[in-house]
Design a protein around this motif. Structure first.
Motif, PDB file in Angstrom:
ATOM      1  N   VAL A 165     -14.994 -52.281  -2.079  1.00 36.22           N
ATOM      2  CA  VAL A 165     -14.829 -50.841  -1.852  1.00 36.22           C
ATOM      3  C   VAL A 165     -15.440 -50.473  -0.502  1.00 36.22           C
ATOM      4  O   VAL A 165     -16.626 -50.706  -0.263  1.00 36.22           O
ATOM      5  CB  VAL A 165     -15.500 -50.028  -2.973  1.00 36.22           C
ATOM      6  N   PHE A 166     -14.634 -49.902   0.379  1.00 35.90           N
ATOM      7  CA  PHE A 166     -15.062 -49.529   1.724  1.00 35.90           C
ATOM      8  C   PHE A 166     -14.757 -48.052   1.941  1.00 35.90           C
ATOM      9  O   PHE A 166     -13.662 -47.586   1.626  1.00 35.90           O
ATOM     10  CB  PHE A 166     -14.325 -50.380   2.759  1.00 35.90           C
ATOM     11  N   ASN A 198     -11.912 -45.775   0.293  1.00 33.45           N
ATOM     12  CA  ASN A 198     -12.219 -44.367   0.022  1.00 33.45           C
ATOM     13  C   ASN A 198     -12.358 -43.604   1.326  1.00 33.45           C
ATOM     14  O   ASN A 198     -12.670 -44.188   2.365  1.00 33.45           O
ATOM     15  CB  ASN A 198     -13.565 -44.224  -0.703  1.00 33.45           C
ATOM     16  N   ARG A 199     -12.178 -42.311   1.252  1.00 29.85           N
ATOM     17  CA  ARG A 199     -12.602 -41.467   2.364  1.00 29.85           C
ATOM     18  C   ARG A 199     -13.543 -40.404   1.825  1.00 29.85           C
ATOM     19  O   ARG A 199     -13.385 -39.935   0.690  1.00 29.85           O
ATOM     20  CB  ARG A 199     -11.417 -40.830   3.064  1.00 29.85           C
ATOM     21  N   PHE A 200     -14.544 -40.041   2.618  1.00 29.15           N
ATOM     22  CA  PHE A 200     -15.433 -38.952   2.248  1.00 29.15           C
ATOM     23  C   PHE A 200     -14.730 -37.639   2.587  1.00 29.15           C
ATOM     24  O   PHE A 200     -14.178 -37.493   3.672  1.00 29.15           O
ATOM     25  CB  PHE A 200     -16.751 -39.053   3.020  1.00 29.15           C
ATOM     26  N   GLY A 214      -2.627 -44.174   2.838  1.00 31.91           N
ATOM     27  CA  GLY A 214      -2.998 -45.515   2.419  1.00 31.91           C
ATOM     28  C   GLY A 214      -4.333 -45.627   1.716  1.00 31.91           C
ATOM     29  O   GLY A 214      -4.782 -46.731   1.403  1.00 31.91           O
ATOM     30  N   PHE A 215      -4.996 -44.491   1.451  1.00 29.71           N
ATOM     31  CA  PHE A 215      -6.270 -44.518   0.750  1.00 29.71           C
ATOM     32  C   PHE A 215      -6.051 -44.714  -0.743  1.00 29.71           C
ATOM     33  O   PHE A 215      -5.052 -44.284  -1.310  1.00 29.71           O
ATOM     34  CB  PHE A 215      -7.046 -43.222   0.975  1.00 29.71           C
ATOM     35  N   ASP A 216      -7.028 -45.330  -1.373  1.00 34.02           N
ATOM     36  CA  ASP A 216      -7.002 -45.488  -2.829  1.00 34.02           C
ATOM     37  C   ASP A 216      -7.635 -44.300  -3.528  1.00 34.02           C
ATOM     38  O   ASP A 216      -7.263 -43.968  -4.663  1.00 34.02           O
ATOM     39  CB  ASP A 216      -7.734 -46.765  -3.232  1.00 34.02           C
ATOM     40  N   LYS A 287      -7.146 -39.142  -7.003  1.00 30.05           N
ATOM     41  CA  LYS A 287      -8.402 -39.777  -7.394  1.00 30.05           C
ATOM     42  C   LYS A 287      -9.530 -39.280  -6.492  1.00 30.05           C
ATOM     43  O   LYS A 287      -9.552 -39.561  -5.293  1.00 30.05           O
ATOM     44  CB  LYS A 287      -8.280 -41.301  -7.305  1.00 30.05           C
ATOM     45  N   LEU A 288     -10.458 -38.572  -7.104  1.00 23.62           N
ATOM     46  CA  LEU A 288     -11.560 -37.966  -6.373  1.00 23.62           C
ATOM     47  C   LEU A 288     -12.850 -38.227  -7.144  1.00 23.62           C
ATOM     48  O   LEU A 288     -13.039 -37.719  -8.249  1.00 23.62           O
ATOM     49  CB  LEU A 288     -11.334 -36.464  -6.221  1.00 23.62           C
TER      50      LEU A 288
END
Length: 372
Positions: A165-166, A198-200, A214-216, A287-288
């Protein structure tokens, strides 16, 4: 499906001197420099935040890093998310994590978040001098992901179904983020690695393009999540109506200056924020992962334009954690994160580590909330 939650505390490595900080702020500068010079700005303002159990530690010392992990384990925190700094191959504040990675100690789960903002002299309250600037390119993205490959393979690295997980701190700053993520996935596939990205999310950034880019998944970054602007409008309206806003007495609301001062207010009540969050409907359209913060006050780091919560307490923090856990349904057996901002952001008045005022109270409140 299990309701098991994995709690991940965000970890700041800026507690040892480095050359770039010496050149910018003076020899020996660390985060403690800002912490110890802080002063109360008004009656009952909790400043400075001074460490208790661990003291003014130096993260070059392995025993300190082990003590941090021992505390985290004792109070039910499952892993650290280390801020990772990469500027076209230049790494900053890399030593603590590099030593954790290479030594194999402490034995504690970890992940990385790329803190991809420019490294600027902005923490002193206004100087925008850029010390390390981000320059994005295809070549650099390849170099970056190849540097990360051996780290992703570490047995301690936090994974979802075998996928490391990045996280990215400011994904909106990266041009062609969709192509960048595709490139990373292609490069990692050469080594049999499938990444989970992930993105913050903070302020107005929402999840509309999350899947397309392209984020999960995304991480709700507190206290600057997309919920804060909603709360600020609600809080200002309510306090104006009831004449509770501190600026109400000093300025007449009918004046332009009064209205400007009202809306530039940088102090919000922590308990009111938690109460407001508890009234909001669930968000299930992407997904959050939920996030919480024990407290916040960055006046130690910023001479102006600071932001702070007032009246933060372990009891209210516990309420917040309980609410997030009760209302979060993991997306799968291992997609079950709760992010804590932060483990040790001392100059932002934002830490789970024991301080001289609260001791272990916040850690205990978190443990009790998770157990409940």
């Amino acid at each position: 499906m299990s309701k098991k939650i994995r709690s991940i505390a965000i970890y700041l490595p800026q507690f040892y001197p480095i050359k770039i900080n010496d050149e910018c702020w003076g020899k020996g500068f660390t985060e403690w420099t800002n912490v110890t010079k802080a002063k109360p700005l008004f009656k009952d303002h909790y400043q400075p935040h001074l460490p208790a159990d661990l003291g003014f530690y130096d993260l070059r010392v392995p025993e300190v890093r082990q003590e941090q992990v021992d505390l985290a384990k004792q109070y039910g925190i499952d892993g650290f998310c280390y801020y990772h700094y990469w500027f076209t191959g230049q790494r900053v504040l890399e030593r603590p994590f590099e030593e954790v990675f290479k030594s194999g100690k402490p034995d504690f789960p970890f992940m990385l978040c790329w803190a991809n903002e420019n490294w600027a002299k902005v923490w002193d309250g206004g100087d925008q001098t850029v010390m390390c600037e981000q320059h994005y390119s295809r070549e650099d993205h390849i170099n970056h992901i190849n540097y990360l490959k051996p780290i992703f393979k570490d047995e301690r690295y936090i994974k979802i179904d075998g996928r490391p997980v990045f996280s990215i701190y400011r994904s909106q700053n990266i041009p062609d983020i969709e192509e960048t993520i595709k490139l990373w996935r292609t490069e990692l596939a050469k080594d049999g690695i499938d990444i989970y990205i992930n993105r913050f999310e903070s302020y107005s950034e929402g999840g509309e393009n999350l899947v397309k880019d392209g984020f999960d998944a995304a991480v709700r970054f507190e206290p600057f999540s997309t919920r804060k602007p909603k709360f600020t409008k609600f809080w200002l309206k309510d306090t104006m109506k009831n004449k509770l806003n501190p600026w109400y007495i000093k300025y007449k609301l009918s004046s332009a200056e009064g209205r400007k001062k009202m809306f530039s207010l940088r102090r919000l009540d922590y308990g009111a924020y938690v109460d407001f969050i508890k009234t909001l409907p669930k968000e299930n359209n992407y997904k959050l992962y939920p996030g919480v913060t024990p407290m916040w006050d960055n006046s130690a780091r910023k001479q102006k334009d600071y932001f702070m919560f007032t009246n933060s307490t372990p009891e209210k923090f516990k309420e917040w954690v309980e609410h997030e856990i009760e209302n979060f349904e993991p997306y799968s057996e291992e997609e079950n994160f709760l992010f804590i901002n932060a483990w040790n952001e001392w100059a932002e008045g934002n830490h789970m580590e024991p301080c001289q005022k609260w001791g272990h109270s916040y850690l205990k409140a978190f443990k009790d909330a998770v157990k409940k």
